[in-house]
Design a protein around this motif. Structure first.
Motif, PDB file in Angstrom:
ATOM      1  N   HIS A  65       0.811  -1.161   0.005  1.00 60.10           N
ATOM      2  CA  HIS A  65       0.100   0.009   0.097  1.00 60.10           C
ATOM      3  C   HIS A  65       0.813   1.293   0.020  1.00 60.10           C
ATOM      4  O   HIS A  65       0.592   2.218  -0.707  1.00 60.10           O
ATOM      5  N   ALA A  66       1.997   1.052   0.893  1.00 62.68           N
ATOM      6  CA  ALA A  66       2.977   2.312   0.618  1.00 62.68           C
ATOM      7  C   ALA A  66       3.474   2.491  -0.922  1.00 62.68           C
ATOM      8  O   ALA A  66       3.729   3.771  -1.053  1.00 62.68           O
ATOM      9  N   ALA A  67       3.712   1.615  -1.479  1.00 67.13           N
ATOM     10  CA  ALA A  67       4.245   1.581  -2.538  1.00 67.13           C
ATOM     11  C   ALA A  67       3.231   2.126  -3.623  1.00 67.13           C
ATOM     12  O   ALA A  67       3.584   3.143  -4.291  1.00 67.13           O
ATOM     13  N   CYS A  68       2.186   1.690  -3.374  1.00 66.44           N
ATOM     14  CA  CYS A  68       1.200   2.475  -4.233  1.00 66.44           C
ATOM     15  C   CYS A  68       0.811   3.905  -4.060  1.00 66.44           C
ATOM     16  O   CYS A  68       0.628   4.643  -4.946  1.00 66.44           O
ATOM     17  N   GLU A  69       1.117   4.500  -2.808  1.00 70.32           N
ATOM     18  CA  GLU A  69       0.798   5.550  -2.440  1.00 70.32           C
ATOM     19  C   GLU A  69       1.954   6.358  -3.142  1.00 70.32           C
ATOM     20  O   GLU A  69       1.559   7.570  -3.439  1.00 70.32           O
ATOM     21  N   ALA A  70       3.043   6.048  -3.085  1.00 68.76           N
ATOM     22  CA  ALA A  70       4.309   6.619  -3.563  1.00 68.76           C
ATOM     23  C   ALA A  70       4.224   6.748  -5.043  1.00 68.76           C
ATOM     24  O   ALA A  70       4.507   7.826  -5.676  1.00 68.76           O
ATOM     25  N   LEU A  71       3.529   5.664  -5.802  1.00 66.68           N
ATOM     26  CA  LEU A  71       3.484   5.580  -7.214  1.00 66.68           C
ATOM     27  C   LEU A  71       2.204   6.469  -7.456  1.00 66.68           C
ATOM     28  O   LEU A  71       2.239   7.360  -8.691  1.00 66.68           O
ATOM     29  N   ASP A  72       1.256   6.609  -6.567  1.00 67.56           N
ATOM     30  CA  ASP A  72      -0.074   7.594  -6.974  1.00 67.56           C
ATOM     31  C   ASP A  72       0.705   8.913  -6.879  1.00 67.56           C
ATOM     32  O   ASP A  72       0.113   9.529  -7.707  1.00 67.56           O
ATOM     33  N   GLY A  73       1.627   9.404  -6.387  1.00 67.66           N
ATOM     34  CA  GLY A  73       2.267  10.647  -6.043  1.00 67.66           C
ATOM     35  C   GLY A  73       3.337  11.004  -7.170  1.00 67.66           C
ATOM     36  O   GLY A  73       3.872  11.968  -7.182  1.00 67.66           O
ATOM     37  N   PHE A  74       3.524  10.036  -7.894  1.00 68.45           N
ATOM     38  CA  PHE A  74       4.789  10.150  -8.866  1.00 68.45           C
ATOM     39  C   PHE A  74       4.083  10.536 -10.281  1.00 68.45           C
ATOM     40  O   PHE A  74       3.253  10.041 -10.782  1.00 68.45           O
ATOM     41  N   ASP A  75       4.738  11.619 -10.937  1.00 65.76           N
ATOM     42  CA  ASP A  75       4.526  12.132 -12.173  1.00 65.76           C
ATOM     43  C   ASP A  75       5.788  11.988 -12.975  1.00 65.76           C
ATOM     44  O   ASP A  75       6.709  12.611 -12.661  1.00 65.76           O
ATOM     45  N   PRO A  76       5.791  11.179 -13.869  1.00 65.86           N
ATOM     46  CA  PRO A  76       6.882  11.005 -14.748  1.00 65.86           C
ATOM     47  C   PRO A  76       7.166  12.318 -15.409  1.00 65.86           C
ATOM     48  O   PRO A  76       8.592  12.486 -15.781  1.00 65.86           O
ATOM     49  N   ALA A  77       6.458  13.338 -15.661  1.00 65.35           N
ATOM     50  CA  ALA A  77       6.762  14.723 -16.307  1.00 65.35           C
ATOM     51  C   ALA A  77       7.657  15.483 -15.342  1.00 65.35           C
ATOM     52  O   ALA A  77       8.506  16.228 -15.895  1.00 65.35           O
ATOM     53  N   LYS A  78       7.582  15.347 -14.146  1.00 63.66           N
ATOM     54  CA  LYS A  78       8.388  16.002 -13.263  1.00 63.66           C
ATOM     55  C   LYS A  78       9.534  15.196 -12.767  1.00 63.66           C
ATOM     56  O   LYS A  78      10.488  16.017 -12.146  1.00 63.66           O
ATOM     57  N   TYR A  79       9.884  14.047 -13.309  1.00 65.59           N
ATOM     58  CA  TYR A  79      11.215  13.487 -13.091  1.00 65.59           C
ATOM     59  C   TYR A  79      12.462  14.142 -13.287  1.00 65.59           C
ATOM     60  O   TYR A  79      13.469  14.074 -12.733  1.00 65.59           O
ATOM     61  N   ALA A  89       9.748  13.490  -7.208  1.00 61.38           N
ATOM     62  CA  ALA A  89       9.308  12.655  -8.301  1.00 61.38           C
ATOM     63  C   ALA A  89      10.507  11.394  -8.278  1.00 61.38           C
ATOM     64  O   ALA A  89      10.031  10.230  -8.261  1.00 61.38           O
ATOM     65  N   ILE A  90      11.830  11.570  -8.214  1.00 64.29           N
ATOM     66  CA  ILE A  90      12.854  10.660  -8.230  1.00 64.29           C
ATOM     67  C   ILE A  90      12.698   9.966  -7.019  1.00 64.29           C
ATOM     68  O   ILE A  90      12.701   8.667  -7.169  1.00 64.29           O
ATOM     69  N   ASN A  91      12.395  10.286  -5.816  1.00 62.49           N
ATOM     70  CA  ASN A  91      12.215   9.776  -4.684  1.00 62.49           C
ATOM     71  C   ASN A  91      10.944   8.943  -4.719  1.00 62.49           C
ATOM     72  O   ASN A  91      11.017   7.570  -4.238  1.00 62.49           O
ATOM     73  N   ARG A  92       9.775   9.433  -4.905  1.00 65.68           N
ATOM     74  CA  ARG A  92       8.716   8.688  -5.062  1.00 65.68           C
ATOM     75  C   ARG A  92       8.855   7.419  -5.865  1.00 65.68           C
ATOM     76  O   ARG A  92       8.547   6.536  -5.659  1.00 65.68           O
ATOM     77  N   TYR A  93       9.445   7.530  -7.163  1.00 62.13           N
ATOM     78  CA  TYR A  93       9.696   6.397  -7.995  1.00 62.13           C
ATOM     79  C   TYR A  93      10.410   5.552  -7.224  1.00 62.13           C
ATOM     80  O   TYR A  93      10.313   4.143  -7.544  1.00 62.13           O
TER      81      TYR A  93
END
Length: 148
Positions: A65-79, A89-93
């Motif tokens: 669930h924590a992985a999914c939360e991190a992924l939910d807040g991840f935007d590839p455009a902001k990487y 973005a880097i840390n969430r991914y």
């Protein structure tokens, strides 16, 4: 006549002997402190109970669930963004990958999630961009998350 012998006197301790005694005492105190500290921590853990019973933490499900939360807040455009947006973005991914791997290690039910995120990360590390394949894996991982 016999030569006169001097009276027997006790040897005077040298500074080397005093230093050795002090070192031994310090080492023994350190070891005793470590043993008592370890015993105290063991007692605290025993009294606090089972870590798997703690709500939301320490279980494969919580990691997934924590992985999914991190992924939910991840935007590839902001990487590749400069500043804090890029760092987030880097840390969430990275966190999504690490947490999903932890979840899969604890429970095989989360293996597909971990593999899907990992494929996306591998693809990104090969191309240094989020191409259609990497985005497809991210979308699939998000689908898996919605099903949890």
């Amino acid at each position: 006549m016999q030569p006169q012998q001097s009276p027997t006197s006790a040897p005077v301790p040298t500074s080397r002997e005093e230093h050795g005694t002090r070192t031994r005492t310090a080492v023994l105190c350190l070891v005793a402190g470590l043993v008592l500290g370890a015993a105290g921590m063991g007692a605290a853990w025993a009294v606090s109970g089972d870590s798997d019973a703690s709500p939301g933490g320490g279980t494969p499900a919580a990691d997934a669930h924590a992985a999914c939360e991190a992924l939910d807040g991840f935007d590839p455009a902001k990487y590749i963004a400069k500043g804090s947006a890029g760092e987030v973005a880097i840390n969430r991914y990275a966190a999504a990958g690490a947490l999903s791997a932890s979840a899969a290690a604890g429970d095989a039910a989360y293996k597909e999630l971990a593999q899907t995120i990992r494929r996306s990360q591998d693809r990104h590390s090969q191309l240094f961009e989020f191409d259609a394949t990497a985005k497809k894996d991210l979308d699939r991982a998000r689908e898996i998350c919605r099903g949890l």
